[in-house]
Design a protein around this motif. Structure first.
Motif, PDB file in Angstrom:
ATOM      1  N   THR A   1      32.989   5.753 -27.958  1.00 24.21           N
ATOM      2  CA  THR A   1      31.871   5.627 -28.911  1.00 24.21           C
ATOM      3  C   THR A   1      31.715   6.869 -29.769  1.00 24.21           C
ATOM      4  O   THR A   1      31.167   6.787 -30.880  1.00 24.21           O
ATOM      5  N   GLN A   2      32.183   8.003 -29.297  1.00 27.74           N
ATOM      6  CA  GLN A   2      32.078   9.242 -30.086  1.00 27.74           C
ATOM      7  C   GLN A   2      33.326   9.482 -30.934  1.00 27.74           C
ATOM      8  O   GLN A   2      33.416  10.521 -31.596  1.00 27.74           O
TER       9      GLN A   2
ATOM     10  N   PHE B   1      35.116   8.478 -24.154  1.00 26.27           N
ATOM     11  CA  PHE B   1      34.429   8.953 -25.355  1.00 26.27           C
ATOM     12  C   PHE B   1      34.773   8.079 -26.553  1.00 26.27           C
ATOM     13  O   PHE B   1      34.863   8.557 -27.688  1.00 26.27           O
TER      14      PHE B   1
ATOM     15  N   ASP C   1      25.116  13.786 -19.308  1.00 23.38           N
ATOM     16  CA  ASP C   1      24.285  14.438 -20.325  1.00 23.38           C
ATOM     17  C   ASP C   1      24.949  14.273 -21.689  1.00 23.38           C
ATOM     18  O   ASP C   1      25.870  15.026 -22.048  1.00 23.38           O
ATOM     19  N   LYS C   2      24.527  13.288 -22.440  1.00 23.69           N
ATOM     20  CA  LYS C   2      25.132  13.022 -23.753  1.00 23.69           C
ATOM     21  C   LYS C   2      24.785  14.102 -24.772  1.00 23.69           C
ATOM     22  O   LYS C   2      25.536  14.323 -25.723  1.00 23.69           O
ATOM     23  N   THR C   3      23.649  14.776 -24.563  1.00 24.98           N
ATOM     24  CA  THR C   3      23.284  15.822 -25.515  1.00 24.98           C
ATOM     25  C   THR C   3      24.252  16.997 -25.448  1.00 24.98           C
ATOM     26  O   THR C   3      24.471  17.687 -26.450  1.00 24.98           O
TER      27      THR C   3
ATOM     28  N   PHE D   1      27.517  16.853 -25.079  1.00 24.34           N
ATOM     29  CA  PHE D   1      28.685  16.568 -25.910  1.00 24.34           C
ATOM     30  C   PHE D   1      28.326  16.654 -27.391  1.00 24.34           C
ATOM     31  O   PHE D   1      29.136  17.109 -28.206  1.00 24.34           O
ATOM     32  N   THR D   2      27.124  16.252 -27.729  1.00 25.46           N
ATOM     33  CA  THR D   2      26.693  16.373 -29.126  1.00 25.46           C
ATOM     34  C   THR D   2      26.625  17.833 -29.544  1.00 25.46           C
ATOM     35  O   THR D   2      27.031  18.199 -30.668  1.00 25.46           O
TER      36      THR D   2
ATOM     37  N   TYR E   1      29.376  15.776 -18.776  1.00 22.09           N
ATOM     38  CA  TYR E   1      29.360  15.176 -20.113  1.00 22.09           C
ATOM     39  C   TYR E   1      29.217  13.658 -20.055  1.00 22.09           C
ATOM     40  O   TYR E   1      28.857  13.052 -21.063  1.00 22.09           O
ATOM     41  N   ASN E   2      29.468  13.050 -18.915  1.00 24.19           N
ATOM     42  CA  ASN E   2      29.156  11.627 -18.775  1.00 24.19           C
ATOM     43  C   ASN E   2      27.673  11.400 -18.557  1.00 24.19           C
ATOM     44  O   ASN E   2      27.126  10.385 -19.006  1.00 24.19           O
TER      45      ASN E   2
END
Length: 822
Positions: A709-710, A707, A658-660, A662-663, A655-656
């Protein structure tokens, strides 16, 4: 003396022999023994003089020989040392006279056969020296009896002088004498080591009758006997055996070397070749035993200087150094005569003597470096020995040491390569690479030699890649191609074996209702029993064609520990690294993770493989799908905390990087409930709760503030969960997610989080418990007031909500968050 035909010489010999055999009675022995020894000594000298004249007939010679041998046997067992040396000289003269007399008779018979055509042809063959049955045992006892050690040098001189002189008459005595000296050397070595291990300065005296001179004498005798056994081997016998080997090789299409059902057994070392070797050359067995004892002496007598020197240490140091020096010279001499046999025997006994491996791990490698001048020669001999054993051609050589397998040779080669430095590794690279090419080019099928060859190449490649040789394009290409081929063969071998059922498919009887996940607990006893029955029946029993599970485990462990971490160093190009990782995932990782009742309960070696792959940025696409499918599995939380801890570094990297991913996970958390009236609402709530727990696990696996920023998106999704009317199961997971956010985010970063989330949280909790009277202050505690007033029923989902709220409140009190305190 009634025979009138007997001469005065015969009478004199008879009287002297009786003097030699005479012994006083025990009562008279104290007074008569000194005079009797003088008489016997004089009699032996006279017989020696008579024997040298050669005027005795063959019958008398045989009688004298038997009497002298019996007298020697009697003397060494009664401790009589005075006349043994003279008796040995007399025996030497008698044997020489007997063989000369027989040779003259044989020549006379040969002349008769040449002149008379009707004479029997086997008359000459019947005239042979007959070895006295007691002679070999007497010689053995003369060396091995402890009380006879003061005159042991005389016995060795007789043995080493008579046997080569009277060949082949005394050839049968070589093997038993060689065995005797080997046993005697081992016994003396044990005595010396017992003294050296005794560290007390003031204690009872230790009895050790052996000295370094005894060791050196016996080593010298062992060396000479081994060489005699090899030098006087019958050439005709060896020729016949070679012919029989060729005949059997032509008749058997599969070759002499059969299949040995061991984990690393190669195609070499069948019982037939062992029987042929045993029947052909007993001298090689003596050589093997001699090398065993010499190697044991070399590895055992390694002097380690003490911190404080004393006379004892000085004496032991001298014994150790002299004995090892003589042992070294003996091995060098034997190696010059039979290089391959000595080399293979050292490796064979290195593999068998595990205790010596532990106490002196470098002894065999130091010995090989002494015997062979360069590392290229050592590697060449290792490769030749391996090729002899794995070759399938009909005209191949038969290994001299059939008990030594190619697996042991590969193991020795691997440890030998580990001790090489970079420049030496470059020197042996070409010869070893030719062996690898023979393995990977002959056939594409997996062979048992591929895995040990991969291990050796891995060690050698680590050395080579640290040198300037990698600037050579040819070396880089050879490394990439051959290493990749060996790796692919091993990986595909595991993949084919996993289809047949093996260690990589463990199944565990566990309920699949997801109670370890947020689903409500139910009585799953019947479900567990049914699942246990089904999983028990699904376990495949080992098949004869299936690979041994131990071999599969060793290959997988090696790939996880040594191959994957070095892929970028060896394969260099990203395309080749990605292809190798994809093969490993397809053939090893995916079968290991397929069909698991506990998806995270995977073999630790498989988890290690993915962990090492996660450190290769280019390999993300190779393992991403497998990990995403694992996380999306509804049974993912049917695991122990240890399993979750092992997978958390992999999840963090995923997840660090591949940001997609986590989305997509946040999208599942905030998904609106279905408007379909036929949807099972309870099942839908369980899926939503699982998605929130997945989010919590991903947040927990990440670093602190990873996380950040999310955070607004996470806050929005949690608020949407509150507004969509969740069940107590979902709310419980929300409390868990809030607790993880408190641990993974700094306090000042949660400032914007509390007004919205706490408001929705308190409002929804009030709505859930149907509060009728609200007060202006302390609203966040109304849930606990309601619980005190009306306890939820046993088995109610509200109990989980109360527990989750208590845990969250407890963490807030511990952290003393300012917003919560207000």
């Amino acid at each position: 003396f009634q025979d009138a035909n007997r001469s005065y010489l015969d009478v004199l010999v008879e009287i002297l022999l009786r003097f030699i055999q005479s012994e006083p009675t025990p009562r008279l022995k104290p007074t008569m023994q000194p005079v009797n020894l003088l008489i016997q000594s004089t009699s032996v000298q006279l017989l020696q003089l008579i024997a040298t004249r050669g005027e005795i007939d063959q019958v008398s010679i045989g009688s004298m020989e038997a009497i002298v041998i019996r007298k020697l046997y009697y003397c060494l067992h009664t401790g009589n040392l005075e006349i043994q040396n003279k008796l040995l000289h007399l025996l030497h003269s008698i044997v020489s006279l007997s063989i000369s007399s027989l040779e003259a008779s044989r020549q006379a018979a040969s002349k008769d056969n040449s002149t008379d055509a009707t004479a029997p042809q086997d008359k000459e063959d019947g005239i042979r020296y007959s070895l006295n049955p007691l002679l070999v045992q007497t010689l053995i006892d003369g060396i091995s009896v402890r009380s006879n050690r003061p005159v042991m040098q005389h016995w060795l001189d007789f043995i080493l002088g008579a046997i080569p002189q009277f060949q082949p008459a005394l050839q049968p005595a070589i093997v038993p004498l060689n065995d005797c000296i080997c046993r005697h050397l081992s016994s003396i070595l044990g005595e010396v080591m017992n003294v050296s291990r005794h560290s007390k300065e003031y204690d009872e005296d230790l009895v050790a009758s052996a000295t370094e001179q005894d060791l050196i004498m016996l080593i010298n005798g062992l060396e000479r006997l081994v060489l005699l056994g090899l030098a006087f081997t019958s050439e005709a016998e060896a020729t016949d055996d070679d012919a029989s080997i060729q005949e059997k090789t032509g008749n058997e299409s599969s070759g002499l070397l059969g299949y040995v059902s061991t984990v690393f057994s190669g195609d070499g070392g069948a019982g037939t070749s062992n029987e042929q070797l045993t029947a052909r050359v007993p001298g090689y067995r003596s050589l093997d035993d001699g090398v065993r004892v010499l190697y044991m002496i070399w590895g055992t007598m390694i002097w380690k200087p003490p911190s404080i020197w004393s006379p004892k240490e000085e004496s032991l140091s001298l014994i150790y150094s002299r004995t090892r020096a003589r042992c070294k010279r003996a091995l060098e001499h034997l190696f010059r005569v039979q290089p391959m046999e000595v080399f293979e025997s050292i490796i064979d006994w290195w593999s068998k003597d595990t205790l010596l491996q532990e106490s002196a791990p470098d002894a065999a490698f130091e010995l090989v470096d002494i015997l062979l001048s360069t590392a290229q020669n050592t590697t060449h001999m290792l490769c030749e020995s391996i090729l002899i054993r794995i070759s399938t051609s009909t005209n191949r050589k038969v290994p001299s040491n059939s008990s030594l397998t190619d697996a042991v040779l590969f193991k020795f080669m691997e440890q030998y390569f580990q001790r090489l430095e970079g420049p030496l590794a470059i020197q042996v690279w070409g010869r070893f690479l030719s062996l690898v090419k023979d393995l990977v080019t002959n056939t594409k099928d997996f062979k048992t030699q591929n895995f040990p060859a991969l291990r050796c190449m891995n060690v050698l490649s680590e050395k080579v890649t640290q040198t300037t040789a990698m600037e050579d394009k040819r070396i880089r290409k050879e490394l990439q191609d051959n290493y990749g081929k060996l790796l692919d063969s091993c990986v595909m071998f595991i993949g084919r074996s996993s289809d047949q059922g093996s260690w990589i498919r463990r199944t565990t009887a566990i309920a699949t209702n997801g109670r370890d996940s947020p689903a409500p607990r139910a009585d799953s006893k019947n479900t567990d029993e049914k699942l246990e029955d089904s999983t028990t029946l699904s376990i495949d029993t080992p098949r004869p064609s299936a690979a041994p599970s131990e071999l599969l485990f060793l290959i997988t462990s090696f790939i996880a520990k040594f191959v994957v971490p070095n892929l970028r160093r060896f394969l260099l190009e990203n395309d080749k690294v990605i292809a190798a990782c994809s093969n490993i995932v397809y053939y090893i990782v995916n079968p290991a993770m397929r069909g698991k009742a506990r998806p995270m309960d995977v073999e630790p070696t498989v988890v290690s493989i993915i962990t090492e792959m996660s450190k290769i940025p280019a390999a993300l696409k190779s393992w991403r799908t497998a990990v995403i499918d694992l996380i999306n599995d509804n049974r993912v939380f049917n695991c122990d905390p240890e399993d979750g801890t092992r997978w958390s570094p992999i999840v963090k990297v995923l997840y660090n990087s591949d940001k997609t991913a986590f989305t997509e996970l946040l999208g599942k958390v905030g998904a609106a409930p279905s408007a379909n009236i036929f949807t099972n609402k309870e099942y839908e709530m369980m899926l939503r709760a699982l998605n929130i727990r997945r989010l919590s696990y991903v947040l927990f696996a990440g670093e602190k503030n990873a996380f950040l920023t999310q955070l607004p998106t996470i806050q929005e999704r949690l608020v949407d969960v509150f507004r969509n009317g969740p069940s107590p199961v979902v709310l419980s997971e929300v409390f868990l997610c809030i607790r993880i956010l408190l641990c993974r985010l700094s306090r000042h970063n949660l400032t914007s989080f509390w007004p919205v989330v706490l408001t929705e949280l308190v409002r929804k909790v009030q709505h859930t418990f149907l509060f009728d009277d609200e007060t202006d202050g302390g609203v966040q505690y109304q849930i606990f007031e309601q619980v005190i007033g009306t306890l939820p029923a046993d088995g109610s989902p509200d109990l989980q909500l109360v527990l989750a709220a208590c845990k969250c409140l407890d963490l807030l009190l511990v952290l003393q968050t300012e917003e919560f305190q207000v």
